[in-house]
Design an enzyme around this catalytic site. Structure first.
Site, mmCIF file in Angstrom:
data_model
loop_
_atom_site.group_PDB
_atom_site.id
_atom_site.type_symbol
_atom_site.label_atom_id
_atom_site.label_comp_id
_atom_site.label_asym_id
_atom_site.label_seq_id
_atom_site.Cartn_x
_atom_site.Cartn_y
_atom_site.Cartn_z
ATOM 1 N N SER A 184 -9.807 1.719 2.981
ATOM 2 C CA SER A 184 -8.948 2.532 2.158
ATOM 3 C C SER A 184 -7.888 1.753 1.396
ATOM 4 C CB SER A 184 -8.233 3.563 3.037
ATOM 5 O OG SER A 184 -7.351 2.920 3.938
ATOM 6 N N LYS B 223 0.857 -1.197 0.000
ATOM 7 C CA LYS B 223 0.000 0.000 0.000
ATOM 8 C C LYS B 223 0.890 1.244 0.000
ATOM 9 C CE LYS B 223 -3.908 1.995 2.640
ATOM 10 N NZ LYS B 223 -4.749 1.846 3.852
ATOM 11 N N SER C 235 -10.019 -0.622 7.176
ATOM 12 C CA SER C 235 -9.413 -0.410 5.857
ATOM 13 C C SER C 235 -8.687 -1.610 5.266
ATOM 14 C CB SER C 235 -8.441 0.774 5.900
ATOM 15 O OG SER C 235 -9.149 1.991 5.886
#
Ligand code: ZN
Lengths: 480, 94, 480
Positions: A138, A63, A162
């Protein structure tokens, strides 16, 4: 083997061990694949790392919230568009140290604020099951990469759901470990007391493999205690003797839960019982206040954490004559609407005259929610809930209603507030209320703090019984 | 309810320049979020200790040992306006 | 008509002291005064995304030492807070400080009560550049983060000071105390000791506190005294003309002696303090605190009390010696070398003649001359035992200060052994006879005229006569 991309982490490591696969081939199978989902923000010409070690050759997508020295790191924000960190996050360093290789940086909601990945400054990510739908957020890029056959595993971060919610939307495994298990150093902060790093994988065993490497105290993060007892590889084949609690506030009584999600939950409960578990309804009486407490605490911490993006030492600057003009214009241009909204919310909640009513109260509600979990774990070994009240929703369907978007975290936020570990595994497929193809539904298993070994064991047993094909989306459902 | 004036005050504290439309929208959105947040007021929190962190540890410190600093070039590499080995900013008093 | 009341100043001090650790408060960057700008920085002290603070245990230890030396209670559990404000010298846009639970609280040093003392991190160095090079009218500033993150202890007194000179004197005591603890070099010029003053006035006899102003930037002991005095006068003038003192922060300009308001009124400060989630509580054990307490050296305030009560020194002499550690140990060595001489006599020689002689000879400190403590003690004994006259003693001391040596030998070499004490009366008588006009004037009450007679005495004795003794004899012989 039909395709190197079919391999789970464990299977790939076994293939390398058996000399059926050369370590370098594994990452090469992923390098240069077309990324039609918008999962990646950046990919290197050659995968980074890939040495000897317990994860030797394992390709991993990271990420874009994790700093890697001299690798573009944006946290999905315009304000960090050209930022090159001078250091590497501990979690990534440990993976690289164990021989993993980084395939690239994945797309995400700006500063991890969002539940649909529509808040990225660099474009939406599409759900591999239905490209008109969101992958969740997210960590949407990481979830989509694993479900979409663009990486066998990925790193994400979970502040209020997330990792778990996008894992559920994309039909893969997503683990949020106990707060403090994995160092936060080099992980760009959203809400420091809630943020926790964790893996996206195709199997529970793979999650354990990554967690074992990443967890542990880090001298660069005083809040990282590590999991003192360590993490064992999951091996359980049934759930005999396991006391499963289903908190009614997050299951039968949860508002806005879709019928398809309800059905998968019912099937999962029945499956648990057939595996020998005792399943009972339980209560987390204050869990329904989780969203309220969370949307005070997280924005408050974020308002301070994001104050450093001021155009002085790094990041994009809007030039101006006066210092305050420079600050205000830089931040106005650099942050997107959701980030601004949360900075405003958090600043307001901490401001003079409002602290007690908002931040002070939210911290006390947090205490009550943490106690609810302690009470529940006195009688139950694991808790079972849906990961999200809904399946993946269409792109654009919630962007005009922030509060509706926040409710997507309803089932995941309480665990973040309590700091306990939780894992989302695919429970099955369900029809979306608005039609279209069937979509994955995630079920969430929750354990007491630092009880990762038992939690993963239970999840592993349930996963085998469910038999969900986590490669189905990218293979077009051929073998599903 | 958070009105226009409060929005502007908070935006100033947060160093965010908002245009008129953003101020209007922020006022409406924050009000609706805060309405939801205020459901917390139903709970009796009398005597409940606040939780600031969920890690049950204390006194985690480091020894006073020197670690390597960044070379100055690296420290300044991301600076929007480096000058004379420093970070240049518009003067606070200008 | 009521008379206008007399006003009494009420003064409190806030002192920032840089702790002399090897490294910064929350990172391992080396502390080095005067290094090239930005050569001692890292992701933590530059506030880079994802970087986390790590508390320096030596700084905490030093804070405990300071707290104990000031008679404070050491909190069994204290926490850090974030203090939020934007400024280019504040890289995270929040300063890590302590708020409602400081590490040290309550205490006393000398006559002033201590409110609290807490740990925090220092700001970076901001240099204003531009056409004028002065604060106003400059167009840009340069930030050097070498100093940023230096551990600071902030000490806040109660408003127990009522006079600018007293403020200066108390700050001297504090400086000597801190210096003897070995935790800081407490140098005002280099900024390792910085004092702000809170000043208000109130009618004499009133118990209420008036509106206070905060004085910044008093970067020397002299400026502190002058700044506070100027502010008291300013406030008195405002009240005398029927005005009201407004709460504000003022900058003292030592060159012009003027005070200017620092902060514009529109920006009311709202620091939005909240507990720092990246750091865990400090909880020193009672045993540890006692260990530190046992390791403290004798401190100036205690030493002063001992000098007065045990050695019978006057308050002034006790203070002069006790507040200067080097002079105090020199004095104690001299006393120990001459157990039969009254410590008061030795104190008079050390604080009087030795200080004067070393200054005359250009030494920075009386303990650094060629004269050793035993030698100074011997001079005191020789004069006290009338082996030599006071004037001869002074000459002997001057020689020892300049060149050192054994007092008996030096005295012999200089021909000082013969006692001229008995002759002084005769020399005085002759001098009076030689200056009849002066004698008449002295008798008529014109005290200054005595100088002419003393001049003759000194000429006759080659300056060895004790001026005080000569004066006494002159007055005695003139029947005054
Ligand atoms: Zn540093």
């Amino acid at each position: 083997m039909s395709d190197v991309r079919d391999l789970s982490v464990a299977a790939g490591l076994a293939a390398i061990e058996a000399r059926d696969l050369a370590a370098a081939e594994w990452a090469d199978a992923y390098a240069g694949l077309p990324d039609e989902l918008g999962a990646y923000l950046w990919r290197p010409d050659e995968p980074i790392g890939g040495e000897e070690g317990p994860l030797g050759g394992v390709p991993v997508a990271v990420k874009d919230i994790f700093c890697i020295e001299d690798v573009p790191t944006t946290a999905g924000s315009r304000i960090l568009e050209n930022y090159l960190p001078p250091y590497t996050a501990t979690a990534v360093e440990r993976l690289l140290g164990a021989g993993a290789s980084v395939l690239g940086k994945t797309n995400m909601d700006e500063f991890a604020m969002g539940s649909s990945n529509e808040n990225s400054a660099y474009g939406d990510v599409r759900n591999p099951w239905d490209t008109d739908r969101v992958p969740g957020g997210s960590s949407g890029g990481s979830a989509a990469a694993v479900a979409g056959g663009l990486a066998p595993c990925a790193l994400g971060t979970d502040t209020g759901g997330s990792i778990r919610q996008p894992a559920a939307f994309c039909g893969v495994v997503g683990l949020k470990p106990t707060y403090g298990s994995i160092s936060r150093s080099g992980m760009i902060a959203f809400a420091s007391s809630l943020d926790q790093c964790g893996p996206f994988t195709r199997t529970v065993a793979d999650a354990a493999l990554l967690l074992r490497v990443m967890q542990g105290a880090d001298p660069r993060d005083t809040t990282s205690t590590g999991i003192a007892a360590g993490v064992e590889m999951p091996s359980r084949e049934d759930l005999s003797g396991v006391r499963v609690g289903v908190p009614r506030e997050l299951a039968s009584e949860a508002e806005g839960m879709e019928d398809g999600v309800r059905e998968v939950m019912e099937r999962t409960i029945a499956l648990c019982e057939s595996l020998g578990a005792t399943v009972a309804e339980t209560s987390l009486p204050n869990a329904r206040y989780g969203i309220s407490a969370y949307y005070v605490i997280a924005p408050a911490e974020a308002s301070a954490n994001l104050a450093r993006y001021d155009g002085v030492r790094f990041g994009e600057r809007v030039a101006a004559e006066g210092l305050d003009d420079m600050y205000e214009l830089t931040r106005a241009a650099g942050f997107g609407p959701e980030v601004k909204r949360r900075i405003m919310l958090g600043t307001y909640a901490l401001s003079s005259g409002y602290y007690d009513a908002y931040y002070g109260r939210a911290q006390r509600v947090r205490t009550l929610i943490a106690r609810d979990f302690e009470n529940a774990f006195a009688d139950h070994d694991v808790l079972l809930t849906p990961t999200s009240p809904t399946v993946a929703f269409p792109l654009g369907s919630r962007t005009d209603d922030p509060l509706a978007m926040y409710m997507a975290d309803y089932c995941t936020v309480p665990m973040s507030l309590a700091g306990v570990p939780a894992i989302s595994i695919p429970g099955g497929l369900a029809a979306a209320p608005d039609g279209g193809p069937e979509l994955p539904v995630g079920v969430q298993l929750v354990g007491p703090a630092f009880g990762e070994t038992a939690l993963l064991d239970a999840a592993h047993a349930l996963e085998s019984a469910i038999g969900f094909d986590t490669n189905a989306a990218w293979r077009g459902g051929a073998d599903a | 309810m958070i009105d226009r004036k409060q929005v502007l005050h908070v935006a100033r504290l947060a160093r965010l320049r908002l245009d008129d439309e953003e101020v209007e929208r922020m006022s409406a959105e924050l009000s609706s979020i805060l309405d939801h947040v205020e459901t917390m007021a139903e709970l009796d929190i009398e005597g409940v200790e606040p939780t600031s962190r969920v890690v049950d540890a204390e006194n985690v410190m480091r020894a006073d040992d020197v670690a390597a600093s960044l070379p100055r070039d690296a420290a300044l590499a991301n600076a929007p306006d480096p000058a004379s080995g420093s970070f240049r900013v518009p003067s606070p008093q200008a | 008509m009521p008379e206008s009341p007399d006003y009494e100043p009420v003064i409190g001090l806030e002192i920032h002291i840089q702790l002399q650790t090897e490294t910064k408060m929350f990172c391992g960057c080396k502390l080095e005064f005067g290094a090239e700008p930005n050569t001692h920085t890292c992701p933590v002290c530059l506030g880079h995304p994802g970087a986390l603070p790590m508390t320096n245990e030596q700084a905490v230890e030093y804070a405990i030492r300071v707290g104990l030396a000031l008679g404070c209670e050491i909190a069994p559990r204290s926490i850090f807070h974030r203090k939020n404000y934007f400024y280019p010298d504040n890289p995270k846009a929040y300063q890590i400080s302590q708020y409602d639970i400081p590490i040290c609280s309550g205490g006393r040093l000398g006559d002033v009560r201590i409110h609290r003392a807490h740990l925090e991190e220092d700001a970076a160095k901001l240099t204003h550049v531009g056409e004028s090079g002065r604060i106003h009218g400059s167009d840009a500033s340069l930030v050097d983060f070498n100093r940023g993150g230096t551990p600071l202890i902030e000490i806040v007194t109660e408003p127990d000071i009522h006079d600018p000179a007293e403020a200066r004197e108390w700050l001297t005591l504090l400086r000597e105390t801190i210096r003897q603890l070995g935790v800081s070099d407490v140098n005002m010029e280099e900024g390792s000791l910085r004092a702000d003053g809170n000043v208000s006035i109130r009618p004499v006899g009133s118990k209420e506190l008036g509106v206070k102003t905060e004085l910044k930037n008093m970067n020397s002991f002299r400026f502190l005294e002058r700044g506070i005095a100027a502010e008291i006068e300013r406030q008195k003038a405002i009240v005398a003309s029927g005005g009201r003192v407004e709460q504000e922060t003022l900058h003292f300009d030592p060159a012009s002696g003027s005070l200017t308001s620092l902060r514009s009124k529109e920006e009311a400060h709202d620091y939005r303090y909240f507990p720092e989630p990246d750091l865990l509580p400090l909880a020193p054990s009672p045993e540890h605190v006692e260990e530190v307490r046992a390791s403290l050296p004798e401190l100036p305030a205690e030493r002063r009390v001992r000098y007065e009560s045990e050695l019978g020194l006057s308050p002034d002499a006790a203070k002069l010696l006790a507040y200067d550690a080097a002079l105090a140990s020199f004095y104690e060595e001299a006393v120990a070398a001459e157990p039969d001489v009254d410590p008061i006599v030795v104190a008079n020689w050390v604080t009087g003649e030795l200080v004067a002689a070393s200054r005359e000879a250009g030494f920075e400190h009386p303990a650094e001359t060629k004269a050793d403590a035993a030698g100074v003690g011997a001079v005191a004994r020789m004069v006290d035992g009338k082996e030599i006259s006071r004037g001869s003693g002074r000459e002997l001391l001057a020689e020892l200060v300049a060149n050192g040596g054994d007092p008996a030998e030096v005295s012999e070499r200089l021909g000082l052994t013969s006692d001229d004490g008995d002759d002084l009366a005769a020399i005085v008588a002759a001098a009076i006879e030689a200056q009849p006009d002066a004698a008449a004037k002295v008798k008529a009450g014109e005290g200054k005229a005595i100088g002419a007679i003393i001049g003759v005495v000194m000429r006759e004795t080659k300056g060895r006569a004790d001026g005080g003794e000569a004066t006494r004899l002159i007055r005695e012989q003139l029947g005054l």
